[in-house]
Motif scaffolding. Structure first.
Motif, PDB file in Angstrom:
ATOM      1  N   LEU A   1       0.835  -1.194   0.000  1.00 39.45           N
ATOM      2  CA  LEU A   1       0.000   0.000   0.000  1.00 39.45           C
ATOM      3  C   LEU A   1       0.871   1.246   0.000  1.00 39.45           C
ATOM      4  O   LEU A   1       1.714   1.440   0.876  1.00 39.45           O
ATOM      5  CB  LEU A   1      -0.918  -0.009   1.228  1.00 39.45           C
ATOM      6  N   SER A   2       0.650   2.097  -0.991  1.00 41.19           N
ATOM      7  CA  SER A   2       1.435   3.310  -1.162  1.00 41.19           C
ATOM      8  C   SER A   2       0.971   4.394  -0.186  1.00 41.19           C
ATOM      9  O   SER A   2      -0.051   4.258   0.503  1.00 41.19           O
ATOM     10  CB  SER A   2       1.274   3.828  -2.587  1.00 41.19           C
TER      11      SER A   2
ATOM     12  N   LEU B   1       5.502  -4.298  12.808  1.00 42.78           N
ATOM     13  CA  LEU B   1       6.797  -3.647  12.960  1.00 42.78           C
ATOM     14  C   LEU B   1       6.815  -2.400  12.095  1.00 42.78           C
ATOM     15  O   LEU B   1       6.572  -2.481  10.884  1.00 42.78           O
ATOM     16  CB  LEU B   1       7.941  -4.580  12.522  1.00 42.78           C
ATOM     17  N   LYS B   2       7.105  -1.276  12.709  1.00 44.06           N
ATOM     18  CA  LYS B   2       7.372  -0.075  11.922  1.00 44.06           C
ATOM     19  C   LYS B   2       8.878   0.139  11.896  1.00 44.06           C
ATOM     20  O   LYS B   2       9.531   0.164  12.936  1.00 44.06           O
ATOM     21  CB  LYS B   2       6.684   1.163  12.497  1.00 44.06           C
ATOM     22  N   GLU B   3       9.411   0.247  10.680  1.00 46.59           N
ATOM     23  CA  GLU B   3      10.833   0.573  10.529  1.00 46.59           C
ATOM     24  C   GLU B   3      10.875   1.947   9.884  1.00 46.59           C
ATOM     25  O   GLU B   3      10.197   2.196   8.889  1.00 46.59           O
ATOM     26  CB  GLU B   3      11.560  -0.491   9.705  1.00 46.59           C
ATOM     27  N   ILE B   4      11.641   2.843  10.500  1.00 47.94           N
ATOM     28  CA  ILE B   4      11.537   4.226  10.067  1.00 47.94           C
ATOM     29  C   ILE B   4      12.855   4.961  10.194  1.00 47.94           C
ATOM     30  O   ILE B   4      13.582   4.804  11.177  1.00 47.94           O
ATOM     31  CB  ILE B   4      10.425   4.943  10.869  1.00 47.94           C
ATOM     32  N   ALA B   5      13.182   5.716   9.160  1.00 46.37           N
ATOM     33  CA  ALA B   5      14.339   6.615   9.195  1.00 46.37           C
ATOM     34  C   ALA B   5      13.823   8.017   9.505  1.00 46.37           C
ATOM     35  O   ALA B   5      12.887   8.490   8.856  1.00 46.37           O
ATOM     36  CB  ALA B   5      15.060   6.598   7.854  1.00 46.37           C
ATOM     37  N   VAL B   6      14.420   8.641  10.507  1.00 50.56           N
ATOM     38  CA  VAL B   6      14.057  10.012  10.880  1.00 50.56           C
ATOM     39  C   VAL B   6      15.161  10.934  10.384  1.00 50.56           C
ATOM     40  O   VAL B   6      16.307  10.839  10.845  1.00 50.56           O
ATOM     41  CB  VAL B   6      13.868  10.149  12.399  1.00 50.56           C
TER      42      VAL B   6
ATOM     43  N   GLY C   1       8.368   2.062   6.506  1.00 46.71           N
ATOM     44  CA  GLY C   1       7.235   1.190   6.233  1.00 46.71           C
ATOM     45  C   GLY C   1       6.697   0.563   7.505  1.00 46.71           C
ATOM     46  O   GLY C   1       7.397   0.460   8.514  1.00 46.71           O
ATOM     47  N   VAL C   2       5.435   0.162   7.450  1.00 46.86           N
ATOM     48  CA  VAL C   2       4.821  -0.638   8.511  1.00 46.86           C
ATOM     49  C   VAL C   2       4.552  -2.016   7.941  1.00 46.86           C
ATOM     50  O   VAL C   2       3.915  -2.151   6.885  1.00 46.86           O
ATOM     51  CB  VAL C   2       3.512  -0.011   9.026  1.00 46.86           C
ATOM     52  N   LEU C   3       5.052  -3.040   8.623  1.00 52.17           N
ATOM     53  CA  LEU C   3       4.861  -4.431   8.219  1.00 52.17           C
ATOM     54  C   LEU C   3       3.859  -5.085   9.155  1.00 52.17           C
ATOM     55  O   LEU C   3       3.974  -4.954  10.378  1.00 52.17           O
ATOM     56  CB  LEU C   3       6.179  -5.204   8.271  1.00 52.17           C
TER      57      LEU C   3
ATOM     58  N   ALA D   1       1.021  -7.595   4.957  1.00 52.33           N
ATOM     59  CA  ALA D   1       0.985  -6.303   4.268  1.00 52.33           C
ATOM     60  C   ALA D   1       2.230  -5.493   4.583  1.00 52.33           C
ATOM     61  O   ALA D   1       2.854  -5.652   5.637  1.00 52.33           O
ATOM     62  CB  ALA D   1      -0.253  -5.510   4.682  1.00 52.33           C
ATOM     63  N   ILE D   2       2.581  -4.616   3.643  1.00 51.12           N
ATOM     64  CA  ILE D   2       3.572  -3.578   3.881  1.00 51.12           C
ATOM     65  C   ILE D   2       2.975  -2.277   3.360  1.00 51.12           C
ATOM     66  O   ILE D   2       2.363  -2.253   2.289  1.00 51.12           O
ATOM     67  CB  ILE D   2       4.924  -3.885   3.206  1.00 51.12           C
ATOM     68  N   MET D   3       3.124  -1.214   4.147  1.00 47.14           N
ATOM     69  CA  MET D   3       2.516   0.065   3.754  1.00 47.14           C
ATOM     70  C   MET D   3       3.440   1.217   4.099  1.00 47.14           C
ATOM     71  O   MET D   3       4.305   1.106   4.975  1.00 47.14           O
ATOM     72  CB  MET D   3       1.166   0.238   4.454  1.00 47.14           C
TER      73      MET D   3
END
Length: 320
Positions: A4-5, A67-72, A87-89, A100-102
């Motif tokens: 999901l974009s 899991l949310k993986e995020i670069a700040v 993204g959120v997996l 899902a990945i979004m």
């Protein structure tokens, strides 16, 4: 697996539904029905910004991992990009399959503002009408929408260090611009701080009696938006005690000055929602909600997005 974009997520995750999902998941967390460790933060020497990992798990009624993986990246606004990229997996909790990945940016923006709306509904004076929003980025925009969802036709003022950014956002959302923080706060019953400030921008002497503050930005141990006097004199609530004690500069720096200790945290927001704490107890009380943005919020948001995507045929199915 469904991908999901950003556009997909914004289409599917409306503020009203997200507010109700956040209300439910935070109460569930307070009842001990979810598992969430502290987020893991990676700060490589010389890197621009940081990288965070935020896992969560729910066992019942339908098991799920998220899991949310995020670069700040603090400088991203100068590039026309969000400061939070990732993204959120979402995984099936029984089989472990990736469901899902979004795009994480709209999830972070919308669910964070939705939680502030939940806190405002639970802790602000019921007659609150004037709202000050400090900052003019993605979170500020989300908070305008969130406050209008839970307050009846509020007057909204926007302040930003960059006047042109405040003017642009105010024109977009139909708010007014304040030239200074103290003018924005004058008479405001609700305050939302959504900045990247490293030193306090809110002083208690500027806050109206009985104000409620949603402290959202600068959520690192070494940065803060609120001065020590505001923290010390407030009835202080947060989304997760463990996160506040380890990550919230507003609290940690006030504690380092000897102004507060762990007992100063009245309750988690979910405890108020679950009826374990009364929340605001009198009209003139200053309340602060320290928002860290926690992983169970991403889990609940992702499940809502995926459910709607399946119903509406949105997203791209990927044979993973």
């Amino acid at each position: 697996m469904i991908a999901l974009s950003e556009r997909d997520v914004r289409e599917l995750l409306d503020m009203e539904s997200c507010i109700e999902a956040m209300t439910e998941v935070l109460a569930s967390l307070a009842r001990g029905e979810l598992f969430q460790p502290l987020r893991s933060i990676v700060r490589p020497p010389g890197a621009e910004g940081l990288f965070g990992l935020m896992p969560a798990y729910r066992g019942e009624p339908a098991a799920a991992w998220a899991l949310k993986e995020i670069a700040v990246v603090p400088d991203n606004p100068s590039r026309g990009l969000d400061t939070h990229m990732g993204g959120v997996l979402l995984h099936d909790g029984e089989t472990g399959e990736l469901v899902a990945i979004m795009n994480a940016s709209p999830v972070t923006e919308i669910r964070t503002a939705a939680v502030s709306a939940v806190a405002t509904r639970a802790l602000a004076r019921p007659d609150a009408q004037r709202v000050a929003i400090l900052g003019a980025g993605a979170q500020a925009r989300g908070h305008v929408h969130a406050m209008r969802t839970v307050l009846d036709d509020p007057e909204i003022r926007i302040w930003s260090r960059r006047l042109e950014a405040a003017e642009e956002l105010a024109g977009e959302v139909g708010a007014t611009v304040s030239p200074s923080v103290d003018s924005a706060l004058f008479g405001a019953e609700v305050v939302c701080t959504t900045t990247a400030a490293t030193e306090p921008i809110v002083e208690k002497r500027w806050l109206t009696r009985g104000a409620h503050v949603n402290a959202v930005g600068s959520c690192f141990p070494t940065t803060r938006e609120l001065d020590t006097e505001t923290v010390a004199h407030a009835s202080f609530f947060t989304d997760r005690r463990e996160s506040c004690l380890n990550e919230a500069g507003d609290y940690i720096l006030a504690a380092s000055e000897g102004a507060v200790g762990p007992e100063h945290i009245e309750a988690e927001l979910g405890e108020v929602l679950a009826g374990m704490h009364p929340g605001r107890q009198h009209e003139d009380e200053l309340t602060v909600f320290e928002s860290l943005g926690i992983a169970v919020e991403d889990l609940a948001s992702a499940e809502l997005v995926v459910r709607r995507a399946r119903e509406r045929g949105v997203g791209v199915e990927v044979d993973f």
